[in-house]
Design an enzyme around this catalytic site. Structure first.
Site, short mmCIF file in Angstrom:
data_model
loop_
_atom_site.label_atom_id
_atom_site.label_comp_id
_atom_site.label_asym_id
_atom_site.label_seq_id
_atom_site.Cartn_x
_atom_site.Cartn_y
_atom_site.Cartn_z
N CYS A 22 56.57 13.07 62.02
CA CYS A 22 56.01 12.24 63.10
C CYS A 22 57.11 11.75 64.04
CB CYS A 22 55.32 11.00 62.55
SG CYS A 22 53.88 11.30 61.55
N CYS A 33 53.13 10.07 53.97
CA CYS A 33 52.68 9.96 55.36
C CYS A 33 51.20 10.37 55.44
CB CYS A 33 53.52 10.86 56.26
SG CYS A 33 52.82 11.07 57.90
N HIS A 74 50.98 13.72 57.46
CA HIS A 74 51.61 14.95 56.98
C HIS A 74 51.62 15.10 55.45
CE1 HIS A 74 53.29 14.55 61.08
NE2 HIS A 74 53.12 15.85 61.07
N HIS A 110 46.97 23.09 71.39
CA HIS A 110 47.89 22.91 72.52
C HIS A 110 47.28 23.52 73.78
CE1 HIS A 110 50.67 23.50 68.93
NE2 HIS A 110 50.82 22.23 69.23
N HIS A 129 49.07 26.86 69.41
CA HIS A 129 47.74 27.19 68.89
C HIS A 129 46.69 26.65 69.85
CE1 HIS A 129 47.27 23.05 67.62
NE2 HIS A 129 48.36 23.12 66.86
N LYS A 189 40.91 40.53 63.42
CA LYS A 189 40.83 41.63 64.37
C LYS A 189 40.25 42.83 63.63
CE LYS A 189 44.78 40.57 67.25
NZ LYS A 189 46.20 40.78 67.40
N CYS A 247 59.19 9.00 58.90
CA CYS A 247 58.61 10.34 58.70
C CYS A 247 59.21 11.26 59.75
CB CYS A 247 57.09 10.32 58.83
SG CYS A 247 56.40 12.00 58.85
N LYS A 275 37.64 32.38 58.96
CA LYS A 275 38.81 33.14 59.42
C LYS A 275 38.38 34.18 60.44
CE LYS A 275 42.44 32.13 56.51
NZ LYS A 275 42.26 30.69 56.79
#
Ligand code: MSP
Length: 509
Positions: A130, A145, A148, A21, A18, A300, A127, A297
């Site tokens: 993690c 956690c 998460h 990254h 995504h 397209k 976890c 959101k």
């Protein structure tokens, strides 16, 4: 010649790539490209972190063996990531590579031989998301956690422990001697106070796992996935080029780019592991913030919701790279949104830069039949470009991606003002102003040429289009960011818009 080695974190394969990254990969690619322009010998590493135990579970659920599972994810989603954002790493490491396994074993064996590993029982909450044991302060009041929101598992097993506590003094000394070991400063302080607060030994192995790198002296256990992952920065150098050991050239001149969530692993555990194995620590670690895309959101025209990373399909790769560098000061968190990207695309890329290229080439066609003649003079751009050539490297040396980009935009704005002030369309009406018109057109072409070279690390495709449009060579050496280097050229045509209009309704709905 200097050497420059830059790494991104290696990405977990269990999700799909995504924008977060892509953010690290883009930033890294900009820094490396720039360094190459300065003539450094560079090595740029990225890749995937595949030995996590969660992959075994996910593979089971998918009904395939773990290797097939990760192979598919890597080939379908992760290996293509750099190209999707115009990045060109020198090597893509996978922690399932045989060369990596071999080196991790050698590395932990060295630590073991050096006496920094002992056996003990570990009991605690783990976890899986993690891949980390949790202390109480890392859990919610209900014991979930913090990161998460999931329930950690109770694990009790015989493990091999790394004597991290023994490295506290040495790490503090390292931090004191090298105030730029971790940047920005507030991250340096965060890491240093974590060390000063006292370090606990951690378990370097996991028992009863079939997946991962076996501990060489106890193959019933595998190396803890975070240790295995960190070692990628070194292991890659041993097998990226068959028959060569790149450690001689690129260790320890390593620069690690990481997100703030993985600071402790990189700024505390990693240098300690290296010292324990007898290696030098990396040159520098830069910790960046998070890129948060607004929750609106993005759809397209088909109505399908798209990932912000897919905005490259609408705006182009260069536009996303530009936006990633522009949206926030690198190191701080950034609030991004599709609307903001759209607005900057139109105003900064389309108007400031794209129109300048269109106008300049159109005027060269109209007033000089597509020819550029050498006409360097005592132009104000001499000093401006000198400053640009100095500022961009200085800022990028501090990982100030937005600051360096701003320095380039200062020149772009100045070129735009120059067009208005000089009004070539007026000069063209007066035969006595012919030399002035030559100089003006030359300055615009030359300024754009220098800007293109300065921008090449950010906008590789756009830079090359500008140089081609001006009939100039594709040499991106940094020395080209100087006044008066534009060569005579002919056959210049009015350039196509670099950043065509995008209807917002099509882009975002
Ligand atoms: N596998 C580990 C890293 C091992 S490195 C030896 C890992 N992987 S990750 O895929 O979860 O994250 C990789 C990087 O992406 C981290 O630096 C993380 O900070 C970054 N990002 C993930 N989402 C992000 C944003 N939204 N914004 C910016 N970067 C963030 O951790």
């Amino acid at each position: 010649m200097s050497r420059y080695y830059l790494t991104t974190p290696i990405y977990y394969v269990n999700s799909t790539p995504h924008i977060g990254h892509a953010y690290t990969t883009i930033a890294a690619d900009i820094l490396v490209r720039h360094q190459r322009q300065r003539g450094d010998e560079t090595f740029f590493l990225t890749g995937t972190d595949e030995n996590a135990s969660k992959n075994v579970r996910a593979a089971e659920e998918a009904g395939v063996d773990p290797k097939t599972f990760v192979d598919d994810l890597v080939e379908d989603h992760w290996r293509p990531l750099p190209a999707r954002v115009g990045a060109s790493p020198d090597f893509f490491i996978r922690t399932t590579d045989e060369g990596h396994h071999r080196f991790v074993q050698e590395f932990v064996q060295q630590i073991y031989d050096n006496g920094h590993i002992y056996e003990d029982i570990y009991a605690g909450l783990y976890c899986v998301s993690c891949e980390e044991f949790k202390t109480e302060d890392q859990l919610t009041p209900d014991g979930l956690c913090l990161e998460h929101g999931t329930k950690p598992e109770w694990i009790e097993e015989r493990n091999w422990f790394f004597r991290l506590s023994a490295f506290q003094e040495q790490l503090l000394r390292l931090y004191d001697e090298r105030p730029d070991f971790v940047l920005p400063d507030f991250r340096y302080n965060e890491a240093r106070s974590f060390i000063a607060g006292g370090l606990r030994d951690f378990s370097l192995s996991r028992a009863g796992q079939p997946w991962g790198v076996p501990v060489p002296w106890d193959p019933e256990q595998v190396v803890y996935v975070w240790v295995d992952a960190l070692v990628n920065y070194l292991s890659a150098l041993t097998y990226a080029r068959p028959g060569e050991d790149l450690r001689e050239e690129f260790w320890p001149v390593a620069h690690h780019l990481i997100g703030k969530d993985i600071l402790r692993f990189h700024c505390v555990f990693w240098p300690a592991l290296l010292l324990a194995a007898g290696y030098e620590v990396p040159r520098q670690i830069f910790v960046h913030g998070w890129l948060l895309f607004g929750d609106r959101k993005i759809s397209k025209s088909s109505g399908n919701v798209i990932e912000p990373l897919e905005l490259t399909e609408i705006y182009g790769i260069d536009a996303l790279r530009f936006y990633a560098a522009r949206v926030a000061r690198f190191g701080q968190d950034g609030n991004a949104s599709a609307d903001d990207l759209h607005e900057r695309y139109e105003r900064e890329l389309g108007n400031d830069l794209g129109n300048l290229v269109s106008r300049t080439t159109a005027m060269i066609v109209r007033y000089r039949e597509g020819r550029i003649e050498p006409a360097a003079w005592d132009s104000p751009f001499r000093a401006e470009l000198e400053q640009l050539a100095r500022l961009v490297p200085a800022r990028l040396d501090e990982y100030d991606l937005s600051g360096a980009l701003e320095a380039i935009w200062v020149v772009i704005r100045s070129l735009n003002r120059y067009v208005e002030e000089r009004a070539p369309w007026q000069l063209a009406k007066d035969a006595t102003k012919s030399e002035e018109l030559d100089r003006t057109l030359y300055d615009l072409a030359d300024g754009l040429r220098a800007v293109a070279i300065a921008l090449a690390a950010y906008l590789p495709e756009t830079a090359s289009r500008i140089l081609v449009a001006l009939g100039q060579s594709d040499d991106l050496a940094w020395e080209g960011v100087a006044y008066g280097r534009t060569a005579a050229a002919e056959g210049i045509a009015a350039a196509e818009p670099l950043f065509p209009r995008v209807e917002l309704e099509t882009a975002v709905a």
